[in-house]
Structure formats: C-alpha cells, structure tokens
Scaffold this motif. Sequence first.
Motif, short mmCIF file in Angstrom:
data_model
loop_
_atom_site.label_atom_id
_atom_site.label_comp_id
_atom_site.label_asym_id
_atom_site.label_seq_id
_atom_site.Cartn_x
_atom_site.Cartn_y
_atom_site.Cartn_z
N LEU A 193 -3.61 12.87 31.86
CA LEU A 193 -3.43 13.20 30.45
C LEU A 193 -1.97 13.05 30.02
N VAL A 202 -3.13 9.13 29.10
CA VAL A 202 -4.06 9.35 28.01
C VAL A 202 -3.36 9.72 26.70
N GLY A 225 -2.95 7.39 23.43
CA GLY A 225 -3.68 7.96 22.30
C GLY A 225 -2.81 8.04 21.06
N SER A 238 -9.54 8.30 18.96
CA SER A 238 -9.73 8.59 20.38
C SER A 238 -10.65 9.79 20.52
N ALA A 241 -11.61 12.56 23.79
CA ALA A 241 -11.21 12.87 25.16
C ALA A 241 -11.75 14.20 25.65
N ASP A 242 -11.64 14.39 26.93
CA ASP A 242 -11.88 15.65 27.62
C ASP A 242 -13.32 16.14 27.56
N SER A 270 -7.51 12.74 21.78
CA SER A 270 -6.72 12.83 23.01
C SER A 270 -5.41 13.55 22.78
N VAL A 303 -11.57 9.55 28.61
CA VAL A 303 -11.06 9.16 27.29
C VAL A 303 -11.80 7.95 26.76
#
Length: 103
Positions: free
Chosen positions: A30, A34, A38, A48, A50-51, A57, A71
């Motif tokens: 991250l 990421v 992002g 984006s 993510a997670d 993100s 992601v």
Amino acid sequence: MVPDVFQIIVKEKGVFSNVTSPTTKAKLRLFFEVAPLGLLVEKAGGFSSADGQSISSLDVEIKEIDQRTQVCYGSYNEVCRFEEYLYGAVSPRLVEANPNVAA
C-alpha cells in the motif's frame, strides 16, 4: 504494474487489477505501490478501488509499512464493472461520481 497504469493514463481507458483470494495473498504494498499510483490515476481522472472494501486506494488507512492490499485502477466504467463483479454492487462513492450511470 507501472506500464499498465501508464497505458491507463495515456489511453484514458483500460483496467489494472490485482486481487486476493483465500489461497493467494495480496502482493502489492500500500505505502510504496498502491497509494502512489492511485494518486496518479485519480489526479489524471481515473478511479481506484482497494482493500476489498470498495474504497479509493487513497482512503485506505496505512497501519504498517509493509501492509499489502488488493487494488483495481482504471476508467470509471471499468472500476464499476470490477466492483460489481467482485462485490455484487457498485460502491456509493462511484455512483455519486457519475449519477447518470445506473448502479
């Protein structure tokens, strides 16, 4: 990952995703991969997710230096398609970004 994100920014379409599963853990960090990419994607007009929570993100809280996450970067339509396929629905933040598209 960098060449794929470059193509998204230059061609203004496409998608890059790196997802996790019960047998495959997240590979992208991250803090180093990421979030910085992002930021570039979103400042260039992309989106984006993510997670595994359907959040940007940039909104994922960094809790440790080596934290890894899944992601998806891409155009609005591609990220909506990604979220709908993976999570069953498009997140409200994306619907608010483009209310003309039905969720």
